[in-house]
Design a protein around this motif. Structure first.
Motif, short mmCIF file in Angstrom:
data_model
loop_
_atom_site.label_atom_id
_atom_site.label_comp_id
_atom_site.label_asym_id
_atom_site.label_seq_id
_atom_site.Cartn_x
_atom_site.Cartn_y
_atom_site.Cartn_z
N TYR A 37 0.84 -1.21 0.00
CA TYR A 37 0.00 0.00 0.00
C TYR A 37 0.87 1.25 0.00
O TYR A 37 0.67 2.17 -0.81
CB TYR A 37 -0.92 -0.05 1.22
CG TYR A 37 -1.60 1.25 1.57
CD1 TYR A 37 -2.47 1.86 0.68
CD2 TYR A 37 -1.40 1.85 2.82
CE1 TYR A 37 -3.11 3.04 1.02
CE2 TYR A 37 -2.03 3.02 3.15
CZ TYR A 37 -2.89 3.62 2.26
OH TYR A 37 -3.52 4.79 2.59
N TRP A 38 1.85 1.31 0.89
CA TRP A 38 2.73 2.47 0.97
C TRP A 38 3.50 2.68 -0.34
O TRP A 38 3.56 3.79 -0.86
CB TRP A 38 3.68 2.33 2.15
CG TRP A 38 4.88 3.24 2.05
CD1 TRP A 38 6.18 2.86 1.84
CD2 TRP A 38 4.88 4.67 2.10
NE1 TRP A 38 6.99 3.96 1.77
CE2 TRP A 38 6.23 5.08 1.93
CE3 TRP A 38 3.90 5.63 2.28
CZ2 TRP A 38 6.60 6.43 1.93
CZ3 TRP A 38 4.27 6.98 2.29
CH2 TRP A 38 5.59 7.37 2.12
N ARG A 39 4.06 1.62 -0.90
CA ARG A 39 4.87 1.76 -2.11
C ARG A 39 4.01 2.17 -3.30
O ARG A 39 4.46 2.92 -4.17
CB ARG A 39 5.62 0.46 -2.38
CG ARG A 39 6.75 0.23 -1.37
CD ARG A 39 7.34 -1.16 -1.44
NE ARG A 39 8.33 -1.33 -0.37
CZ ARG A 39 8.59 -2.46 0.23
NH1 ARG A 39 7.94 -3.56 -0.13
NH2 ARG A 39 9.51 -2.54 1.18
N THR A 40 2.77 1.70 -3.34
CA THR A 40 1.87 2.11 -4.41
C THR A 40 1.56 3.60 -4.30
O THR A 40 1.56 4.33 -5.30
CB THR A 40 0.56 1.31 -4.35
OG1 THR A 40 0.86 -0.09 -4.43
CG2 THR A 40 -0.37 1.68 -5.49
N TYR A 41 1.31 4.05 -3.11
CA TYR A 41 1.03 5.47 -2.87
C TYR A 41 2.26 6.33 -3.12
O TYR A 41 2.16 7.43 -3.67
CB TYR A 41 0.55 5.68 -1.44
CG TYR A 41 0.44 7.15 -1.06
CD1 TYR A 41 -0.75 7.83 -1.24
CD2 TYR A 41 1.54 7.85 -0.57
CE1 TYR A 41 -0.85 9.18 -0.94
CE2 TYR A 41 1.45 9.20 -0.25
CZ TYR A 41 0.26 9.85 -0.44
OH TYR A 41 0.18 11.20 -0.15
N ALA A 42 3.43 5.89 -2.69
CA ALA A 42 4.58 6.77 -2.48
C ALA A 42 5.42 7.05 -3.72
O ALA A 42 6.41 7.78 -3.61
CB ALA A 42 5.48 6.17 -1.39
#
Length: 333
Positions: A262-267
């Motif tokens: 989730y974080w890597r998709t957002y970031a």
């Protein structure tokens, strides 16, 4: 003007007829929806087959601790519906139908069936990478696209009083009162959050407020939307994924990996200063969801104590990256 309680179905139908929103002889089917603590919510199906969800904000929220917020916040949600429909990917925001400012009622189109609540799916162990990625892309779209409309959004959503009453006070300040070891950390984080006015922030971005229809996600409940720090949305949502990693022991590694996905998709292309702030908000929300005014109902007393201890173990030297945070929380649990 007489008071209106939309959970009294006959009263609601009479109001809709008298206000001209349905025909005088129309007999819609009405059902009260459960699960929310801050609103009365009903589903109305018209004879035409059209379905509405109607919400009416409560002044006293339905939690054990005393928690109050003006019902006028429902009109902030109406503003949120209008703007989020422009900022979020197509089909992820329910269409606006009407609002009544005198009775604090908002109506929107219902998400067509079949659909499921994502939180319910996750607690049943139904964790899919595609849903996690869409969750990250949805938040990234809102935060990034809002930057192109910074001036009108800052003016429209600059009042953060509802965010203060529904998030900073009941989550961070209240948890600080109950857990003195975290009070200094939380007070500093509150001050830092107030200092950031970066983009549009949803304020309630969590699996509970996501409906899954096929492979698509639909975001609901926008009453805390404001112009502020995007790190809050990240911490709030990551805390939900990590709390489920805690609760579902057999799937702990899967949920920990989902939090990082989730974080890597957002970031992608994110400001590098955002990540350590997101870490601090994740820690704060993990603590607030066991020691704040609205504890997660699926954690038992032992799990709440263990989650609090895991957060306190990391507070003296919080990790600077989400990878470090996830590793630290899983190890502490």
């Amino acid at each position: 003007m007489s008071a209106l309680d939309i959970e009294r179905h006959d009263e609601l139908v009479r109001y809709l007829r008298e206000s001209g929103r349905i025909a005088p002889d129309e007999r819609p089917a009405v059902r009260t929806l459960g699960g929310g603590v801050s609103n009365r919510t009903v589903l109305l199906e018209r004879e035409s087959g059209e379905q509405w969800v109607l919400k009416q904000a409560l002044e006293k929220l339905r939690v054990q601790a005393d928690w109050f917020c003006p019902p006028e916040r429902i009109h902030r949600e109406a503003l949120g519906l209008h703007w989020l429909a422009r900022l979020a990917p197509a089909g992820t925001i329910t269409p606006f139908v009407f609002e009544d400012r005198a009775r604090h009622v908002l109506a929107m189109a219902a998400v067509p069936q079949p659909h499921e609540n994502w939180k319910t799916m996750l607690l049943a162990g139904d964790l899919r990478a595609g849903h996690v990625e869409r969750f990250g892309l949805l938040l990234r779209s809102i935060h990034r696209n809002a930057l192109e409309h910074r001036r009108p959004l800052r003016r429209t959503f600059g009042d953060r009083s509802f965010f203060e009453r529904l998030r900073l006070e009941p989550y961070y300040a209240y948890a600080g009162e109950r857990v003195p070891e975290a009070a200094g950390f939380l007070a500093e984080l509150v001050a830092e959050t107030r200092a950031h006015r970066d983009t549009l922030v949803h304020g309630d971005f969590s699996p509970k407020n996501v409906l899954v229809r096929g492979d698509e996600l639909v975001l609901v409940d926008h009453e805390v939307v404001h112009f502020g720090d995007p790190a809050f949305d990240l911490g709030f949502s990551l805390a939900h994924l990590l709390s489920k990693a805690h609760h579902l022991r057999d799937r702990r590694d899967d949920f920990a990996a989902a939090a990082l996905l989730y974080w890597r998709t957002y970031a992608e292309d994110a400001d590098p200063e955002l990540e350590p702030r997101a870490v601090r908000h994740t820690l704060a929300c993990l603590l607030a969801r066991v020691a704040g005014r609205s504890p997660l109902e699926y954690l038992d007393d032992g799990e709440r104590a263990r989650q609090q201890a895991a957060v306190l173990a990391l507070l003296p030297a919080p990790p600077q990256t989400l990878d470090g945070l996830v590793e630290g929380i899983v190890a502490a649990l």
